[in-house]
Motif scaffolding. Structure first.
Motif, PDB file in Angstrom:
ATOM      1  N   PHE A   1      -9.986 -59.076 -44.314  1.00 37.76           N
ATOM      2  CA  PHE A   1      -9.000 -58.825 -43.254  1.00 37.76           C
ATOM      3  C   PHE A   1      -9.204 -57.452 -42.625  1.00 37.76           C
ATOM      4  CE2 PHE A   1      -6.140 -62.328 -44.764  1.00 37.76           C
ATOM      5  CZ  PHE A   1      -5.910 -62.901 -43.519  1.00 37.76           C
ATOM      6  N   ALA A   2      -9.463 -56.446 -43.449  1.00 42.12           N
ATOM      7  CA  ALA A   2      -9.652 -55.092 -42.932  1.00 42.12           C
ATOM      8  C   ALA A   2     -10.845 -55.022 -41.990  1.00 42.12           C
ATOM      9  CB  ALA A   2      -9.813 -54.101 -44.081  1.00 42.12           C
ATOM     10  N   LYS A   3     -11.939 -55.646 -42.383  1.00 38.59           N
ATOM     11  CA  LYS A   3     -13.134 -55.640 -41.532  1.00 38.59           C
ATOM     12  C   LYS A   3     -12.888 -56.381 -40.225  1.00 38.59           C
ATOM     13  CE  LYS A   3     -16.752 -55.337 -45.090  1.00 38.59           C
ATOM     14  NZ  LYS A   3     -17.857 -56.096 -45.758  1.00 38.59           N
ATOM     15  N   LYS A   4     -12.235 -57.536 -40.314  1.00 43.49           N
ATOM     16  CA  LYS A   4     -11.960 -58.302 -39.100  1.00 43.49           C
ATOM     17  C   LYS A   4     -11.039 -57.541 -38.162  1.00 43.49           C
ATOM     18  CE  LYS A   4     -10.452 -62.131 -40.978  1.00 43.49           C
ATOM     19  NZ  LYS A   4      -9.952 -63.528 -41.111  1.00 43.49           N
ATOM     20  N   GLU A   5     -10.017 -56.926 -38.728  1.00 43.98           N
ATOM     21  CA  GLU A   5      -9.071 -56.184 -37.897  1.00 43.98           C
ATOM     22  C   GLU A   5      -9.762 -55.012 -37.202  1.00 43.98           C
ATOM     23  OE1 GLU A   5      -5.938 -54.486 -35.898  1.00 43.98           O
ATOM     24  OE2 GLU A   5      -6.093 -56.507 -36.731  1.00 43.98           O
ATOM     25  N   TRP A   6     -10.583 -54.270 -37.922  1.00 38.35           N
ATOM     26  CA  TRP A   6     -11.257 -53.138 -37.296  1.00 38.35           C
ATOM     27  C   TRP A   6     -12.262 -53.601 -36.235  1.00 38.35           C
ATOM     28  CZ3 TRP A   6     -10.923 -48.711 -35.466  1.00 38.35           C
ATOM     29  CH2 TRP A   6     -12.042 -47.972 -35.086  1.00 38.35           C
ATOM     30  N   ALA A   7     -12.990 -54.651 -36.519  1.00 43.31           N
ATOM     31  CA  ALA A   7     -13.933 -55.174 -35.530  1.00 43.31           C
ATOM     32  C   ALA A   7     -13.212 -55.546 -34.239  1.00 43.31           C
ATOM     33  CB  ALA A   7     -14.683 -56.374 -36.092  1.00 43.31           C
ATOM     34  N   TRP A   8     -12.033 -56.147 -34.388  1.00 45.97           N
ATOM     35  CA  TRP A   8     -11.245 -56.490 -33.195  1.00 45.97           C
ATOM     36  C   TRP A   8     -10.693 -55.247 -32.531  1.00 45.97           C
ATOM     37  CZ3 TRP A   8      -6.084 -55.484 -32.201  1.00 45.97           C
ATOM     38  CH2 TRP A   8      -5.622 -55.986 -30.977  1.00 45.97           C
TER      39      TRP A   8
ATOM     40  N   GLY B   1      -6.761 -45.991 -42.525  1.00 45.99           N
ATOM     41  CA  GLY B   1      -7.417 -47.286 -42.633  1.00 45.99           C
ATOM     42  C   GLY B   1      -8.925 -47.169 -42.679  1.00 45.99           C
ATOM     43  N   LEU B   2      -9.497 -46.343 -41.817  1.00 44.35           N
ATOM     44  CA  LEU B   2     -10.952 -46.193 -41.787  1.00 44.35           C
ATOM     45  C   LEU B   2     -11.470 -45.497 -43.039  1.00 44.35           C
ATOM     46  CD1 LEU B   2     -11.470 -45.267 -38.026  1.00 44.35           C
ATOM     47  CD2 LEU B   2     -12.035 -47.426 -39.160  1.00 44.35           C
ATOM     48  N   THR B   3     -10.710 -44.530 -43.557  1.00 43.79           N
ATOM     49  CA  THR B   3     -11.129 -43.866 -44.791  1.00 43.79           C
ATOM     50  C   THR B   3     -11.122 -44.835 -45.962  1.00 43.79           C
ATOM     51  OG1 THR B   3     -10.234 -41.763 -43.981  1.00 43.79           O
ATOM     52  CG2 THR B   3     -10.672 -41.939 -46.339  1.00 43.79           C
ATOM     53  N   GLU B   4     -10.048 -45.617 -46.086  1.00 40.97           N
ATOM     54  CA  GLU B   4      -9.992 -46.602 -47.168  1.00 40.97           C
ATOM     55  C   GLU B   4     -11.073 -47.672 -47.000  1.00 40.97           C
ATOM     56  OE1 GLU B   4      -8.208 -46.708 -49.907  1.00 40.97           O
ATOM     57  OE2 GLU B   4      -6.843 -45.029 -49.556  1.00 40.97           O
ATOM     58  N   LEU B   5     -11.405 -48.000 -45.763  1.00 40.46           N
ATOM     59  CA  LEU B   5     -12.463 -48.977 -45.515  1.00 40.46           C
ATOM     60  C   LEU B   5     -13.819 -48.401 -45.916  1.00 40.46           C
ATOM     61  CD1 LEU B   5     -12.871 -51.833 -44.490  1.00 40.46           C
ATOM     62  CD2 LEU B   5     -12.889 -50.944 -42.148  1.00 40.46           C
ATOM     63  N   SER B   6     -14.060 -47.142 -45.647  1.00 42.05           N
ATOM     64  CA  SER B   6     -15.295 -46.501 -46.110  1.00 42.05           C
ATOM     65  C   SER B   6     -15.358 -46.479 -47.630  1.00 42.05           C
ATOM     66  CB  SER B   6     -15.383 -45.067 -45.568  1.00 42.05           C
ATOM     67  OG  SER B   6     -15.793 -45.045 -44.228  1.00 42.05           O
ATOM     68  N   ARG B   7     -14.225 -46.173 -48.251  1.00 42.79           N
ATOM     69  CA  ARG B   7     -14.186 -46.149 -49.716  1.00 42.79           C
ATOM     70  C   ARG B   7     -14.473 -47.526 -50.303  1.00 42.79           C
ATOM     71  NH1 ARG B   7      -9.610 -43.682 -50.229  1.00 42.79           N
ATOM     72  NH2 ARG B   7     -10.462 -41.630 -50.719  1.00 42.79           N
TER      73      ARG B   7
ATOM     74  N   THR C   1     -16.201 -49.995 -48.941  1.00 39.65           N
ATOM     75  CA  THR C   1     -17.513 -50.559 -48.597  1.00 39.65           C
ATOM     76  C   THR C   1     -18.682 -49.636 -48.900  1.00 39.65           C
ATOM     77  OG1 THR C   1     -17.398 -49.686 -46.344  1.00 39.65           O
ATOM     78  CG2 THR C   1     -16.492 -51.908 -46.723  1.00 39.65           C
ATOM     79  N   GLY C   2     -18.405 -48.343 -49.038  1.00 40.94           N
ATOM     80  CA  GLY C   2     -19.486 -47.374 -49.166  1.00 40.94           C
ATOM     81  C   GLY C   2     -20.164 -47.063 -47.840  1.00 40.94           C
ATOM     82  N   ASP C   3     -19.595 -47.541 -46.750  1.00 39.77           N
ATOM     83  CA  ASP C   3     -20.161 -47.361 -45.415  1.00 39.77           C
ATOM     84  C   ASP C   3     -19.393 -46.241 -44.702  1.00 39.77           C
ATOM     85  OD1 ASP C   3     -21.045 -47.460 -42.813  1.00 39.77           O
ATOM     86  OD2 ASP C   3     -20.715 -49.609 -42.541  1.00 39.77           O
ATOM     87  N   ASP C   4     -20.011 -45.091 -44.574  1.00 38.59           N
ATOM     88  CA  ASP C   4     -19.320 -43.947 -43.992  1.00 38.59           C
ATOM     89  C   ASP C   4     -19.299 -43.953 -42.470  1.00 38.59           C
ATOM     90  OD1 ASP C   4     -18.528 -42.937 -46.376  1.00 38.59           O
ATOM     91  OD2 ASP C   4     -20.057 -41.376 -46.511  1.00 38.59           O
ATOM     92  N   SER C   5     -19.821 -44.989 -41.838  1.00 33.49           N
ATOM     93  CA  SER C   5     -19.710 -45.069 -40.377  1.00 33.49           C
ATOM     94  C   SER C   5     -18.244 -45.183 -39.959  1.00 33.49           C
ATOM     95  CB  SER C   5     -20.505 -46.264 -39.841  1.00 33.49           C
ATOM     96  OG  SER C   5     -19.935 -47.502 -40.260  1.00 33.49           O
ATOM     97  N   TYR C   6     -17.418 -45.750 -40.812  1.00 31.01           N
ATOM     98  CA  TYR C   6     -15.992 -45.832 -40.504  1.00 31.01           C
ATOM     99  C   TYR C   6     -15.375 -44.437 -40.435  1.00 31.01           C
ATOM    100  CZ  TYR C   6     -16.621 -50.742 -41.850  1.00 31.01           C
ATOM    101  OH  TYR C   6     -17.063 -52.045 -41.952  1.00 31.01           O
ATOM    102  N   VAL C   7     -15.741 -43.578 -41.382  1.00 31.29           N
ATOM    103  CA  VAL C   7     -15.225 -42.215 -41.401  1.00 31.29           C
ATOM    104  C   VAL C   7     -15.759 -41.407 -40.224  1.00 31.29           C
ATOM    105  CG1 VAL C   7     -15.482 -40.033 -42.660  1.00 31.29           C
ATOM    106  CG2 VAL C   7     -14.619 -42.026 -43.837  1.00 31.29           C
TER     107      VAL C   7
END
Length: 378
Positions: free
Chosen positions: A207-214, A254-260, A262-268
Protein backbone atom coordinates in the motif's frame (compact mmCIF):
# COMPACT_ATOMS: atom_id res chain seq x y z
CA UNK A 1 7.55 34.38 1.18
CA UNK A 2 6.37 37.71 2.62
CA UNK A 3 6.13 37.56 6.41
CA UNK A 4 4.18 40.22 8.30
CA UNK A 5 6.57 42.69 9.85
CA UNK A 6 5.64 41.93 13.46
CA UNK A 7 6.93 38.37 13.03
CA UNK A 8 10.48 39.61 12.69
CA UNK A 9 10.64 42.03 15.60
CA UNK A 10 11.45 39.71 18.51
CA UNK A 11 13.14 37.09 16.37
CA UNK A 12 15.90 39.46 15.28
CA UNK A 13 17.63 38.20 18.39
CA UNK A 14 16.63 34.59 17.91
CA UNK A 15 19.14 33.91 15.16
CA UNK A 16 21.94 34.12 17.68
CA UNK A 17 20.46 31.57 20.07
CA UNK A 18 22.24 28.24 19.64
CA UNK A 19 21.68 26.11 22.72
CA UNK A 20 19.41 23.07 22.44
CA UNK A 21 16.30 23.34 24.66
CA UNK A 22 16.58 21.43 27.90
CA UNK A 23 14.73 18.35 29.05
CA UNK A 24 13.37 20.47 31.88
CA UNK A 25 11.84 22.96 29.44
CA UNK A 26 10.15 20.17 27.51
CA UNK A 27 8.79 18.69 30.73
CA UNK A 28 7.43 22.07 31.83
CA UNK A 29 5.69 22.37 28.47
CA UNK A 30 4.23 18.88 28.97
CA UNK A 31 2.92 19.84 32.41
CA UNK A 32 1.24 22.89 30.87
CA UNK A 33 -0.32 20.76 28.14
CA UNK A 34 -1.80 18.44 30.75
CA UNK A 35 -3.56 21.39 32.31
CA UNK A 36 -5.96 21.10 29.35
CA UNK A 37 -6.38 17.31 29.58
CA UNK A 38 -9.94 16.23 30.31
CA UNK A 39 -9.25 13.01 32.18
CA UNK A 40 -12.88 11.90 32.26
CA UNK A 41 -13.05 11.70 28.45
CA UNK A 42 -9.37 11.15 27.66
CA UNK A 43 -9.11 14.15 25.33
CA UNK A 44 -7.71 17.68 25.38
CA UNK A 45 -11.22 19.04 24.86
CA UNK A 46 -12.73 21.66 24.83
CA UNK A 47 -9.39 23.44 24.56
CA UNK A 48 -8.83 21.81 21.19
CA UNK A 49 -10.49 19.26 18.92
CA UNK A 50 -10.64 15.58 18.03
CA UNK A 51 -7.80 15.22 15.54
CA UNK A 52 -5.70 17.72 17.49
CA UNK A 53 -6.03 15.47 20.53
CA UNK A 54 -4.39 12.69 18.54
CA UNK A 55 -1.46 15.03 17.98
CA UNK A 56 -1.33 15.86 21.68
CA UNK A 57 -1.04 12.16 22.43
CA UNK A 58 1.66 11.73 19.77
CA UNK A 59 3.94 14.45 21.12
CA UNK A 60 3.58 13.07 24.65
CA UNK A 61 4.67 9.62 23.45
CA UNK A 62 7.56 11.15 21.51
CA UNK A 63 8.73 13.06 24.57
CA UNK A 64 8.33 9.99 26.77
CA UNK A 65 10.81 8.22 24.48
CA UNK A 66 13.57 10.60 25.57
CA UNK A 67 12.44 11.79 29.01
CA UNK A 68 12.06 9.18 31.77
CA UNK A 69 10.11 11.52 34.05
CA UNK A 70 7.53 12.19 31.34
CA UNK A 71 7.46 8.48 30.52
CA UNK A 72 6.37 7.81 34.08
CA UNK A 73 3.78 10.57 34.07
CA UNK A 74 2.39 9.39 30.72
CA UNK A 75 1.83 5.78 31.76
CA UNK A 76 -1.72 6.54 32.87
CA UNK A 77 -2.56 8.79 29.93
CA UNK A 78 -2.32 6.14 27.21
CA UNK A 79 -4.82 3.61 28.59
CA UNK A 80 -7.13 6.36 29.81
CA UNK A 81 -7.32 7.95 26.36
CA UNK A 82 -7.60 4.57 24.65
CA UNK A 83 -10.51 3.53 26.88
CA UNK A 84 -12.43 6.78 27.22
CA UNK A 85 -11.91 8.76 24.03
CA UNK A 86 -13.65 6.09 21.96
CA UNK A 87 -16.88 6.87 23.82
CA UNK A 88 -16.66 10.52 22.83
CA UNK A 89 -15.59 10.16 19.21
CA UNK A 90 -16.73 13.56 18.00
CA UNK A 91 -19.12 13.84 15.10
CA UNK A 92 -17.27 16.68 13.45
CA UNK A 93 -18.40 18.87 10.63
CA UNK A 94 -15.37 20.01 8.66
CA UNK A 95 -15.20 22.43 5.78
CA UNK A 96 -12.42 23.40 3.42
CA UNK A 97 -12.86 26.03 0.74
CA UNK A 98 -10.84 27.87 -1.88
CA UNK A 99 -8.69 29.88 -2.08
CA UNK A 100 -7.03 29.20 1.28
CA UNK A 101 -8.08 25.55 1.68
CA UNK A 102 -7.81 25.95 5.47
CA UNK A 103 -9.72 23.26 7.31
CA UNK A 104 -12.30 24.43 9.81
CA UNK A 105 -13.56 21.85 12.30
CA UNK A 106 -16.79 22.40 14.16
CA UNK A 107 -18.20 20.41 17.05
CA UNK A 108 -20.67 21.15 19.79
CA UNK A 109 -19.71 21.92 23.34
CA UNK A 110 -21.71 18.99 24.70
CA UNK A 111 -19.96 15.65 24.58
CA UNK A 112 -22.58 12.94 25.07
CA UNK A 113 -21.48 9.35 24.87
CA UNK A 114 -22.57 7.56 21.74
CA UNK A 115 -21.96 4.27 20.02
CA UNK A 116 -18.69 4.37 18.13
CA UNK A 117 -16.43 2.17 16.07
CA UNK A 118 -13.18 2.86 17.83
CA UNK A 119 -11.24 5.80 16.47
CA UNK A 120 -13.04 5.94 13.12
CA UNK A 121 -15.15 8.84 11.93
CA UNK A 122 -16.19 10.48 8.68
CA UNK A 123 -12.75 11.87 7.81
CA UNK A 124 -9.84 9.77 6.66
CA UNK A 125 -7.30 12.35 7.75
CA UNK A 126 -8.64 12.22 11.31
CA UNK A 127 -8.31 8.45 11.23
CA UNK A 128 -4.72 8.76 10.03
CA UNK A 129 -3.78 11.07 12.90
CA UNK A 130 -5.15 8.61 15.43
CA UNK A 131 -3.40 5.68 13.77
CA UNK A 132 -0.08 7.51 14.02
CA UNK A 133 -0.79 8.41 17.64
CA UNK A 134 -1.33 4.79 18.61
CA UNK A 135 1.78 3.74 16.69
CA UNK A 136 3.75 6.30 18.71
CA UNK A 137 2.26 4.91 21.92
CA UNK A 138 3.10 1.38 20.83
CA UNK A 139 6.68 2.43 20.15
CA UNK A 140 7.14 3.74 23.68
CA UNK A 141 5.15 1.06 25.55
CA UNK A 142 5.54 -2.09 23.46
CA UNK A 143 1.86 -2.87 24.12
CA UNK A 144 0.49 -4.47 20.97
CA UNK A 145 -3.05 -3.40 21.85
CA UNK A 146 -2.14 0.01 20.54
CA UNK A 147 -0.58 -1.38 17.39
CA UNK A 148 -3.71 -3.42 16.71
CA UNK A 149 -5.77 -0.26 17.09
CA UNK A 150 -3.64 1.48 14.47
CA UNK A 151 -4.00 -1.51 12.15
CA UNK A 152 -7.78 -1.48 12.47
CA UNK A 153 -7.86 2.22 11.62
CA UNK A 154 -5.68 1.63 8.59
CA UNK A 155 -7.97 -1.12 7.37
CA UNK A 156 -10.84 1.37 7.28
CA UNK A 157 -8.73 3.84 5.31
CA UNK A 158 -7.60 1.15 2.89
CA UNK A 159 -11.19 0.35 1.93
CA UNK A 160 -11.41 3.77 0.27
CA UNK A 161 -8.06 3.66 -1.51
CA UNK A 162 -8.38 3.94 -5.28
CA UNK A 163 -12.08 4.80 -5.22
CA UNK A 164 -11.71 8.43 -6.36
CA UNK A 165 -11.85 9.45 -10.03
CA UNK A 166 -8.34 10.86 -9.61
CA UNK A 167 -6.88 7.87 -7.77
CA UNK A 168 -5.62 7.85 -4.21
CA UNK A 169 -7.80 8.40 -1.16
CA UNK A 170 -10.75 10.67 -0.47
CA UNK A 171 -10.54 13.28 2.30
CA UNK A 172 -13.89 12.22 3.74
CA UNK A 173 -16.49 9.52 3.43
CA UNK A 174 -18.73 12.12 1.79
CA UNK A 175 -16.33 11.86 -1.18
CA UNK A 176 -16.07 15.59 -1.83
CA UNK A 177 -12.33 16.24 -2.13
CA UNK A 178 -9.04 14.51 -2.96
CA UNK A 179 -6.40 16.30 -0.94
CA UNK A 180 -2.79 15.98 0.08
CA UNK A 181 -3.13 15.43 3.81
CA UNK A 182 -5.38 12.36 3.71
CA UNK A 183 -3.14 10.72 1.12
CA UNK A 184 0.07 11.60 2.93
CA UNK A 185 -1.34 10.16 6.14
CA UNK A 186 -2.33 6.98 4.33
CA UNK A 187 1.26 6.68 3.06
CA UNK A 188 2.68 7.48 6.47
CA UNK A 189 0.55 5.00 8.39
CA UNK A 190 1.17 2.23 5.84
CA UNK A 191 4.94 2.78 5.92
CA UNK A 192 5.02 2.94 9.73
CA UNK A 193 3.08 -0.30 9.98
CA UNK A 194 5.31 -1.99 7.41
CA UNK A 195 8.18 -1.54 9.86
CA UNK A 196 6.25 -2.81 12.87
CA UNK A 197 3.74 -5.44 11.77
CA UNK A 198 6.01 -8.44 11.33
CA UNK A 199 4.40 -11.03 9.09
CA UNK A 200 2.08 -8.41 7.57
CA UNK A 201 4.94 -6.22 6.38
CA UNK A 202 4.35 -6.95 2.69
CA UNK A 203 0.66 -6.00 2.99
CA UNK A 204 1.43 -2.55 4.35
CA UNK A 205 4.50 -2.05 2.20
CA UNK A 206 2.48 -2.72 -0.94
CA UNK A 207 0.00 0.00 0.00
CA UNK A 208 2.79 2.43 0.87
CA UNK A 209 4.53 1.91 -2.45
CA UNK A 210 1.31 2.23 -4.43
CA UNK A 211 0.29 5.37 -2.59
CA UNK A 212 3.65 7.05 -3.13
CA UNK A 213 3.76 6.07 -6.80
CA UNK A 214 0.36 7.70 -7.23
CA UNK A 215 1.08 10.73 -5.09
CA UNK A 216 4.32 11.74 -6.80
CA UNK A 217 2.63 11.77 -10.20
CA UNK A 218 -0.68 13.24 -9.00
CA UNK A 219 0.45 16.80 -9.58
CA UNK A 220 0.13 17.88 -5.94
CA UNK A 221 3.92 18.30 -5.74
CA UNK A 222 4.58 21.45 -7.73
CA UNK A 223 7.65 22.53 -9.67
CA UNK A 224 9.21 24.03 -6.51
CA UNK A 225 9.01 20.69 -4.66
CA UNK A 226 6.24 22.15 -2.51
CA UNK A 227 2.94 20.38 -1.93
CA UNK A 228 -0.28 22.24 -2.63
CA UNK A 229 -3.43 21.37 -0.73
CA UNK A 230 -5.11 19.04 -3.20
CA UNK A 231 -6.63 18.34 -6.60
CA UNK A 232 -9.41 20.01 -8.53
CA UNK A 233 -12.33 17.59 -8.54
CA UNK A 234 -13.23 18.26 -12.17
CA UNK A 235 -9.77 18.06 -13.73
CA UNK A 236 -7.76 16.03 -11.20
CA UNK A 237 -5.05 18.69 -11.55
CA UNK A 238 -3.20 20.57 -8.80
CA UNK A 239 -5.71 23.09 -7.42
CA UNK A 240 -3.06 25.65 -6.50
CA UNK A 241 -4.18 25.47 -2.88
CA UNK A 242 -2.16 26.94 -0.03
CA UNK A 243 1.22 25.41 0.73
CA UNK A 244 0.64 24.45 4.37
CA UNK A 245 3.51 23.35 6.59
CA UNK A 246 1.86 20.10 7.63
CA UNK A 247 1.53 18.96 4.02
CA UNK A 248 5.28 19.42 3.67
CA UNK A 249 5.78 17.45 6.88
CA UNK A 250 3.72 14.26 6.91
CA UNK A 251 5.23 13.11 3.64
CA UNK A 252 8.71 13.24 5.23
CA UNK A 253 7.73 10.66 7.82
CA UNK A 254 6.16 8.43 5.19
CA UNK A 255 9.16 8.58 2.86
CA UNK A 256 11.61 7.96 5.70
CA UNK A 257 9.68 4.92 6.91
CA UNK A 258 9.45 3.71 3.31
CA UNK A 259 13.23 3.99 2.94
CA UNK A 260 13.66 2.10 6.20
CA UNK A 261 11.31 -0.65 5.05
CA UNK A 262 12.87 -1.08 1.61
CA UNK A 263 16.49 -0.04 2.04
CA UNK A 264 15.95 2.33 -0.90
CA UNK A 265 17.17 5.79 0.04
CA UNK A 266 15.73 7.42 -3.09
CA UNK A 267 12.63 8.05 -0.99
CA UNK A 268 14.67 10.03 1.53
CA UNK A 269 16.38 11.97 -1.24
CA UNK A 270 12.97 13.19 -2.42
CA UNK A 271 11.97 13.90 1.15
CA UNK A 272 14.96 16.18 1.60
CA UNK A 273 14.04 18.13 -1.54
CA UNK A 274 10.60 18.75 -0.05
CA UNK A 275 12.00 19.61 3.39
CA UNK A 276 14.50 22.07 1.93
CA UNK A 277 11.83 23.72 -0.20
CA UNK A 278 9.56 24.11 2.82
CA UNK A 279 12.28 25.62 4.98
CA UNK A 280 13.25 28.01 2.20
CA UNK A 281 9.70 29.15 1.48
CA UNK A 282 7.92 29.03 4.84
CA UNK A 283 10.46 30.66 7.15
CA UNK A 284 11.25 34.27 7.96
CA UNK A 285 14.67 35.87 7.62
CA UNK A 286 15.77 34.25 10.90
CA UNK A 287 14.75 30.74 9.91
CA UNK A 288 11.57 30.60 12.01
CA UNK A 289 8.68 28.65 10.53
CA UNK A 290 5.33 30.30 9.74
CA UNK A 291 2.08 29.35 8.05
CA UNK A 292 0.31 31.84 5.77
CA UNK A 293 -2.72 31.96 8.08
CA UNK A 294 -0.84 33.65 10.93
CA UNK A 295 -1.80 35.39 13.14
CA UNK A 296 -5.29 33.81 12.88
CA UNK A 297 -5.09 30.11 12.00
CA UNK A 298 -8.31 28.94 13.64
CA UNK A 299 -8.67 25.64 15.46
CA UNK A 300 -6.95 23.54 12.79
CA UNK A 301 -4.14 25.64 11.34
CA UNK A 302 -2.66 26.10 14.80
CA UNK A 303 -1.59 22.44 14.71
CA UNK A 304 0.19 22.47 11.37
CA UNK A 305 3.75 23.60 12.06
CA UNK A 306 4.45 21.07 14.78
CA UNK A 307 3.60 18.31 12.33
CA UNK A 308 6.37 19.54 10.06
CA UNK A 309 8.90 19.60 12.92
CA UNK A 310 7.91 16.13 14.11
CA UNK A 311 8.39 14.59 10.71
CA UNK A 312 11.60 16.48 10.06
CA UNK A 313 12.79 14.83 13.26
CA UNK A 314 11.99 11.41 11.78
CA UNK A 315 13.94 12.28 8.64
CA UNK A 316 16.83 13.76 10.60
CA UNK A 317 17.19 10.73 12.85
CA UNK A 318 17.35 8.44 9.81
CA UNK A 319 19.58 10.59 7.59
CA UNK A 320 21.10 13.50 9.53
CA UNK A 321 21.83 16.89 8.00
CA UNK A 322 23.36 19.76 10.02
CA UNK A 323 20.94 22.24 8.44
CA UNK A 324 17.92 20.37 9.86
CA UNK A 325 19.42 20.27 13.35
CA UNK A 326 20.06 24.01 13.11
CA UNK A 327 16.50 24.67 11.94
CA UNK A 328 14.98 22.70 14.83
CA UNK A 329 17.23 24.33 17.44
CA UNK A 330 16.49 27.85 16.20
CA UNK A 331 12.75 27.30 16.21
CA UNK A 332 12.73 25.57 19.59
CA UNK A 333 14.73 28.32 21.25
CA UNK A 334 12.68 31.05 19.62
CA UNK A 335 9.50 29.43 20.96
CA UNK A 336 10.84 29.23 24.49
CA UNK A 337 12.24 32.75 24.48
CA UNK A 338 9.58 34.67 22.55
CA UNK A 339 6.40 32.58 22.32
CA UNK A 340 5.92 31.58 25.97
CA UNK A 341 3.55 33.07 28.52
CA UNK A 342 5.00 34.85 31.51
CA UNK A 343 3.28 32.38 33.78
CA UNK A 344 2.49 28.72 33.29
CA UNK A 345 4.84 27.97 30.36
CA UNK A 346 2.05 28.14 27.81
CA UNK A 347 3.15 28.21 24.18
CA UNK A 348 1.24 30.02 21.47
CA UNK A 349 0.90 30.25 17.68
CA UNK A 350 3.66 32.51 16.38
CA UNK A 351 7.02 30.91 17.06
CA UNK A 352 8.99 34.09 16.45
CA UNK A 353 6.78 35.85 18.99
CA UNK A 354 5.01 37.67 20.36
CA UNK A 355 2.98 35.39 22.60
CA UNK A 356 -0.64 35.60 21.44
CA UNK A 357 -3.44 34.87 23.89
CA UNK A 358 -5.03 32.46 24.35
CA UNK A 359 -2.76 29.47 24.02
CA UNK A 360 -4.50 26.10 23.94
CA UNK A 361 -3.69 22.42 23.69
CA UNK A 362 -3.26 22.73 19.93
CA UNK A 363 -0.71 25.55 20.01
CA UNK A 364 0.99 23.94 23.01
CA UNK A 365 1.38 20.48 21.48
CA UNK A 366 2.46 21.95 18.14
CA UNK A 367 5.21 24.00 19.75
CA UNK A 368 6.18 21.03 21.91
CA UNK A 369 6.82 19.03 18.74
CA UNK A 370 9.73 21.37 18.02
CA UNK A 371 11.15 21.14 21.53
CA UNK A 372 11.01 17.35 21.34
CA UNK A 373 12.47 17.24 17.83
CA UNK A 374 15.39 19.47 18.81
CA UNK A 375 16.13 17.31 21.86
CA UNK A 376 15.77 14.02 19.99
CA UNK A 377 18.14 15.01 17.21
CA UNK A 378 20.90 16.75 19.15
Amino acid sequence: MQILSFFALPSLLACGVAAVPSQQQAELAFDALQGWYNESIGLWIPSTGWWNSANCLTVIADLAEINPDVATKAEAIYPNTWSNAQDYNLQLQKTVAAPEFLMQSQHGGNLPKHKTTGFLNNYYDDEGWWALAWIAVYDVTGDRKYLRTAESIFDDMAKAYGTTPCGGLWWSKDRTYVNAIANELFLDVAAHLANRAGAKKSYYLDFAKKEWAWFKQSGMINSQNLINDGLDNATCQNNGGTVWSYNQGVVLGGLTELSRATGDDSYVVKGKLIADAAIQNLTDSNGILHDPCEPDCGADGSQFKGVFARNLQILQQYSPEPRYATFLEKNANSIWKYDRSRRGNKLSLIWSGPFVKPANASTQSSAMDVLVAALATQ
